[in-house]
Design a protein around this motif. Structure first.
Motif, PDB file in Angstrom:
ATOM      1  N   UNK A 181      -8.435  -5.056   6.140  1.00 42.88           N
ATOM      2  CA  UNK A 181      -7.742  -4.159   6.758  1.00 42.88           C
ATOM      3  C   UNK A 181      -8.202  -2.670   6.523  1.00 42.88           C
ATOM      4  N   UNK A 182      -8.066  -1.991   7.553  1.00 44.54           N
ATOM      5  CA  UNK A 182      -8.505  -0.565   7.503  1.00 44.54           C
ATOM      6  C   UNK A 182      -7.404   0.257   8.007  1.00 44.54           C
ATOM      7  N   UNK A 183      -6.527   1.083   7.073  1.00 44.38           N
ATOM      8  CA  UNK A 183      -5.654   1.861   7.199  1.00 44.38           C
ATOM      9  C   UNK A 183      -5.842   3.352   7.515  1.00 44.38           C
ATOM     10  N   UNK A 184      -5.157   4.046   8.478  1.00 39.43           N
ATOM     11  CA  UNK A 184      -5.075   5.336   8.601  1.00 39.43           C
ATOM     12  C   UNK A 184      -3.658   5.935   8.110  1.00 39.43           C
ATOM     13  N   UNK A 185      -3.658   6.451   7.096  1.00 42.87           N
ATOM     14  CA  UNK A 185      -2.174   6.690   6.603  1.00 42.87           C
ATOM     15  C   UNK A 185      -1.976   8.637   6.684  1.00 42.87           C
ATOM     16  N   UNK A 186      -1.115   8.965   7.388  1.00 39.91           N
ATOM     17  CA  UNK A 186      -1.166  10.563   7.599  1.00 39.91           C
ATOM     18  C   UNK A 186       0.138  11.069   6.873  1.00 39.91           C
ATOM     19  N   UNK A 187      -0.139  11.914   6.089  1.00 35.75           N
ATOM     20  CA  UNK A 187       1.024  12.732   5.137  1.00 35.75           C
ATOM     21  C   UNK A 187       1.068  14.448   5.634  1.00 35.75           C
ATOM     22  N   UNK A 188       2.410  14.806   5.502  1.00 37.91           N
ATOM     23  CA  UNK A 188       2.483  16.295   5.844  1.00 37.91           C
ATOM     24  C   UNK A 188       2.210  16.796   4.594  1.00 37.91           C
ATOM     25  N   UNK A 202       4.485   8.644   3.653  1.00 40.09           N
ATOM     26  CA  UNK A 202       3.654   9.004   4.904  1.00 40.09           C
ATOM     27  C   UNK A 202       4.497   9.134   6.080  1.00 40.09           C
ATOM     28  N   UNK A 203       4.097   9.917   7.206  1.00 40.34           N
ATOM     29  CA  UNK A 203       4.651  10.189   8.302  1.00 40.34           C
ATOM     30  C   UNK A 203       4.130   9.671   9.363  1.00 40.34           C
ATOM     31  N   UNK A 204       3.119   9.010   9.344  1.00 39.16           N
ATOM     32  CA  UNK A 204       2.420   7.916  10.286  1.00 39.16           C
ATOM     33  C   UNK A 204       1.601   6.939   9.627  1.00 39.16           C
ATOM     34  N   UNK A 205       1.518   5.549  10.036  1.00 41.71           N
ATOM     35  CA  UNK A 205       0.258   4.763   9.629  1.00 41.71           C
ATOM     36  C   UNK A 205      -0.163   3.807  10.684  1.00 41.71           C
ATOM     37  N   UNK A 206      -1.229   3.603  10.807  1.00 35.71           N
ATOM     38  CA  UNK A 206      -1.803   2.674  11.923  1.00 35.71           C
ATOM     39  C   UNK A 206      -2.867   2.009  10.964  1.00 35.71           C
ATOM     40  N   UNK A 207      -3.052   0.537  11.478  1.00 35.25           N
ATOM     41  CA  UNK A 207      -4.094  -0.250  10.692  1.00 35.25           C
ATOM     42  C   UNK A 207      -4.639  -1.121  11.761  1.00 35.25           C
ATOM     43  N   UNK A 208      -5.987  -1.660  11.412  1.00 37.38           N
ATOM     44  CA  UNK A 208      -6.549  -2.717  12.102  1.00 37.38           C
ATOM     45  C   UNK A 208      -7.218  -3.717  11.171  1.00 37.38           C
ATOM     46  N   UNK A 239       0.875  -1.172   0.122  1.00 32.94           N
ATOM     47  CA  UNK A 239      -0.074   0.037   0.056  1.00 32.94           C
ATOM     48  C   UNK A 239       0.961   1.316  -0.090  1.00 32.94           C
ATOM     49  N   UNK A 240       1.870   1.402   0.843  1.00 30.77           N
ATOM     50  CA  UNK A 240       2.788   2.360   0.858  1.00 30.77           C
ATOM     51  C   UNK A 240       4.256   1.932   0.948  1.00 30.77           C
ATOM     52  N   UNK A 241       5.048   2.767   0.551  1.00 28.11           N
ATOM     53  CA  UNK A 241       6.601   2.321   0.464  1.00 28.11           C
ATOM     54  C   UNK A 241       7.121   2.665   1.893  1.00 28.11           C
ATOM     55  N   UNK A 242       8.329   1.874   2.074  1.00 27.83           N
ATOM     56  CA  UNK A 242       8.683   2.015   3.526  1.00 27.83           C
ATOM     57  C   UNK A 242       9.015   3.444   3.996  1.00 27.83           C
ATOM     58  N   UNK A 243       8.619   3.884   5.268  1.00 30.68           N
ATOM     59  CA  UNK A 243       8.937   5.172   5.656  1.00 30.68           C
ATOM     60  C   UNK A 243       9.366   5.210   7.120  1.00 30.68           C
ATOM     61  N   UNK A 244       9.637   6.334   7.569  1.00 31.22           N
ATOM     62  CA  UNK A 244      10.031   6.289   9.248  1.00 31.22           C
ATOM     63  C   UNK A 244       9.024   7.368   9.510  1.00 31.22           C
ATOM     64  N   UNK A 245       8.525   6.602  10.497  1.00 29.93           N
ATOM     65  CA  UNK A 245       7.602   7.189  11.379  1.00 29.93           C
ATOM     66  C   UNK A 245       8.123   8.541  11.998  1.00 29.93           C
ATOM     67  N   UNK A 246       7.401   9.860  11.864  1.00 29.37           N
ATOM     68  CA  UNK A 246       7.919  11.250  12.379  1.00 29.37           C
ATOM     69  C   UNK A 246       6.992  11.726  13.257  1.00 29.37           C
ATOM     70  N   UNK A 247       5.781  11.436  13.234  1.00 30.17           N
ATOM     71  CA  UNK A 247       4.721  12.194  13.947  1.00 30.17           C
ATOM     72  C   UNK A 247       3.895  11.124  14.578  1.00 30.17           C
ATOM     73  N   UNK A 248       3.429  11.391  15.684  1.00 26.89           N
ATOM     74  CA  UNK A 248       2.465  10.408  16.627  1.00 26.89           C
ATOM     75  C   UNK A 248       1.063  10.633  15.858  1.00 26.89           C
ATOM     76  N   UNK A 249       0.538   9.220  15.762  1.00 33.20           N
ATOM     77  CA  UNK A 249      -0.830   9.211  15.187  1.00 33.20           C
ATOM     78  C   UNK A 249      -1.599   8.314  16.001  1.00 33.20           C
ATOM     79  N   UNK A 250      -2.674   8.878  16.786  1.00 32.75           N
ATOM     80  CA  UNK A 250      -3.398   8.110  18.015  1.00 32.75           C
ATOM     81  C   UNK A 250      -4.992   7.805  17.157  1.00 32.75           C
ATOM     82  N   UNK A 251      -5.414   6.696  17.033  1.00 33.64           N
ATOM     83  CA  UNK A 251      -6.476   6.415  16.549  1.00 33.64           C
ATOM     84  C   UNK A 251      -7.299   5.701  17.715  1.00 33.64           C
TER      85      UNK A 251
END
Length: 182
Positions: free
Chosen positions: A126-133, A163-169, A17-29
């Protein structure tokens, strides 16, 4: 964490779905009182109402885009008891919020595609939350449709980068059994 044990890689979010990235922002769902952790299992009744999404950061002049979508994989049998993922078969935009200021939540942004909760009829979705700057305010617009949403193409179109953060369930129908997950 080694990449082969990273839940985003194991869950095929990073890679498919997304390319490898480094998480740089907190994302809470969180849905009601249940926080989403990568790979957790939630039933449709638990996610029927739009979640609370909190975003970290430090500079209020920085804005983010939150892309929420659902996807699943087709399966094929490789042995008497072994089920293996095949190809990505479903990628549907569930919500799009832009212009979210850092240190706030998605409710402070501009919702351009309203929340649509998962309603899987078969298999594990899968349900994903992808955060972009974002590069600036009011630079991201709604796509023409929800079906066949491609996160990479969307990010490229609006020059969002990785992305700067991703979380999924994981989510399956209410009566669904666990099944094998990767």
């Amino acid at each position: 964490m080694p990449r082969d044990r990273d839940p985003l890689v194991v869950g095929r979010v990073v890679g498919d779905i997304v390319d490898p990235f480094t998480r740089s922002i907190a994302l809470r769902v969180s849905y009601t009182s249940r926080e989403v952790n990568n790979g957790c299992e939630l039933k449709p009744s638990q996610v029927a109402i739009q979640p609370r999404v909190d975003i970290g950061g430090e500079d209020l002049r920085t804005f983010f885009t939150l892309v929420t979508f659902r996807f699943s994989f087709q399966f094929y049998q490789t042995g008497p008891k072994l089920l293996t993922y095949n190809t990505l078969s479903l990628d549907i935009l569930s919500r799009l919020v832009t212009d979210i200021p850092a240190t706030t939540g998605a409710s402070f942004g501009q919702e351009v595609v309203c929340y649509e909760s998962p309603r899987p009829s078969m298999g594990i979705h899968r349900f994903a939350f992808v955060l972009f700057r974002q590069l600036g305010r009011q630079t991201v617009y709604a796509p023409g449709w929800r079906q066949n949403f491609n996160t990479r193409d969307f990010a490229e179109l609006y020059n969002l980068g990785l992305p700067v953060a991703v979380v999924y369930f994981n989510c399956q129908r209410e009566s669904g059994s666990g099944g094998r997950r990767r």
